[in-house]
Design an enzyme around this catalytic site. Structure first.
Site, PDB file in Angstrom:
ATOM      1  N   GLU A 262     -21.329  29.704  17.155  1.00 36.32           N
ATOM      2  CA  GLU A 262     -21.751  31.059  17.494  1.00 36.32           C
ATOM      3  C   GLU A 262     -22.709  30.922  18.664  1.00 36.32           C
ATOM      4  OE1 GLU A 262     -24.667  32.709  15.019  1.00 36.32           O
ATOM      5  OE2 GLU A 262     -24.246  34.756  15.608  1.00 36.32           O
ATOM      6  N   CYS A 296     -28.954  36.846  19.914  1.00 35.05           N
ATOM      7  CA  CYS A 296     -27.739  36.802  20.741  1.00 35.05           C
ATOM      8  C   CYS A 296     -27.044  38.156  20.734  1.00 35.05           C
ATOM      9  CB  CYS A 296     -26.812  35.676  20.296  1.00 35.05           C
ATOM     10  SG  CYS A 296     -26.478  35.702  18.553  1.00 35.05           S
TER      11      CYS A 296
END
Ligand code: ADP
Length: 414
Positions: A262, A296
């Site tokens: 990720e 993020c």
């Protein structure tokens, strides 16, 4: 250890690594400091584990696998539910430690603990439903059935921005599936990892099914991702590191060894003239500046339709002025410090290099690793050459007839 860490149960804290059934220092006795990002003060020293210790942790996880994979999904699910309860029972201490070593405001840190605990509940349920498939056979004398099996020993490499939740999101599914794990926490946040591992062990995770190796990405992380005994890697962090890991795995591990990565990206939002400005601005400011923009999923580039832009941008500036930047221990703080000096310097340098684009900046304390939340004017997402991991929002305007183009530009950046 710093006596000022205000934990209700200071005895829970461990400043050691965990291999097999023991808490350990590094073989050569070396350690590294953990710092409070708000003040820069040292909080504790933890062992700087190396490649040899990593190999031993993998061996212990491999040994533990034989028994752990034999447990039933139902047994593992029952344990995972206990792990969820265990984390929630210590929500306050876990939140305090997240705040102390990551600088995340306390209210958000409490939210992170609940988020982390929820993964144990989710994967307790999912683990019980890891069904196989039955496939129509082309011949009468055969039946085709697939079953799901644990991949084996899983390496979990985690970042500092969700220092507990990212461990939970990796360890919970691995344990639910019958895998054993070796956790390598981010250099900046090994204390929350240690307390979590301790609580999970106490709640019943077999000792060697969950190992903890504080240390550097270039040593522990590299040793984990180039060891053929590792059967899967789960990672959250930068795209560059994910690429290094993918290369190391390809060179050293069995073909097809799974890597779940990720990584970062540029998140955009489009506000056209049909939007409710109050609602949009609330979400824009929360997404861009919460956790000091160190997520993020944070909004990086906002597009506002020209017709409403002056009004919306004025409202964003007003909302930014209301943000309280400062002490993460204060429950009314909205924006704490960024993680460390390197991060602060990088964002400062970016702001300086783009000073002409700054539309608005709010006040931030001068000491510690604080960054004043910033609003910058850009022509579009292509003016951003990379993700700036901090409280910086870029805004562009567009005409209604340019919408298609805006969407194409955003999509082109992944
Ligand atoms: P950030 O830039 O957000 O710190 P990184 O990708 O550098 O993100 O770090 C995320 C995690 O990856 C951390 O635990 C870090 O120690 C680890 N890491 C860094 N370099 C490597 C590497 N070469 N191999 C494996 N893990 C690494």
């Amino acid at each position: 250890m710093n006596a000022s860490l205000p934990l209700a149960r200071p005895d829970l804290l461990r400043t050691l690594a965990r291999i097999g059934d023991r808490w350990l220092a590094a073989d050569d006795g070396r350690s590294f400091p953990v710092r409070n990002p708000a003040s820069g003060d040292g909080l504790a020293e933890v062992p700087l584990m190396g490649a040899a210790e990593t190999r031993r942790a993998i061996a212990a996880a491999e040994t533990a696998l034989a028994a752990w994979r034999q447990t039933t999904a139902k047994e593992r699910a029952a344990l995972l539910m206990r792990l969820q309860a265990r984390l929630l029972a210590h929500q306050d201490d876990l939140a305090r430690l997240i705040t102390a070593e990551s600088g995340k405001p306390l209210a958000e840190a409490r939210g992170e603990v609940a988020y982390a605990a929820s993964f144990f509940e989710w994967f307790a349920e999912e683990g019980k439903r890891a069904y196989g498939e039955s496939i129509p056979s082309p011949t009468r004398d055969k039946r085709l059935i697939t079953i799901r099996q644990p991949v084996g020993v899983v390496a979990a490499i985690t970042p500092w921005n969700f220092p507990l939740a990212m461990i939970a999101r990796k360890v919970a599914p691995a344990l639910a599936a019958g895998c054993t794990t070796v956790v390598k926490p981010a250099e900046q946040t090994p204390l929350i990892a240690a307390i979590a591992v301790r609580l999970l062990h106490e709640a019943g995770v077999p000792r060697a099914a969950l190992q903890l190796l504080p240390g550097q990405g270039g040593t522990v992380g590299a040793a984990l991702t180039s060891d053929a005994r590792i059967n899967g890697v789960v990672f959250t962090g930068s795209t560059e590191t994910a690429q290094i890991i993918a290369r190391a795995m390809a060179a050293n591990m069995a073909p097809g060894t799974p890597l779940i990565a990720e990584t970062g990206g540029l998140n955009a939002m489009i506000v056209d003239s049909t939007a409710l400005p109050e609602q949009a601005v609330r979400d824009i400011v929360a997404s861009s500046f919460r956790s000091a923009g160190q997520r993020c999923s944070a909004l990086r580039c906002l597009y506002v339709q020209e017709d409403i832009a002056p009004h919306v941008i004025a409202m964003i500036k007003g909302a930014m002025d209301e943000l309280r930047v400062g002490d993460p221990w204060n429950l009314s703080t909205d924006v704490g410090p960024v993680i460390d000096d390197e991060a602060r310097q990088g964002i400062d340098a970016y702001a300086e290099a783009n000073a002409a684009r700054v539309l608005h900046r709010v006040w931030a304390p001068r000491q510690g690793h604080f960054i004043a939340p910033l609003l910058m004017k850009v022509n579009g997402i292509n003016d951003l050459d990379r993700e700036v991991f901090g409280p910086v929002l870029h805004v562009a305007t567009f005409r209604a007839d340019q919408l298609e183009r805006v969407i194409t530009d955003i999509n082109a950046r992944g």
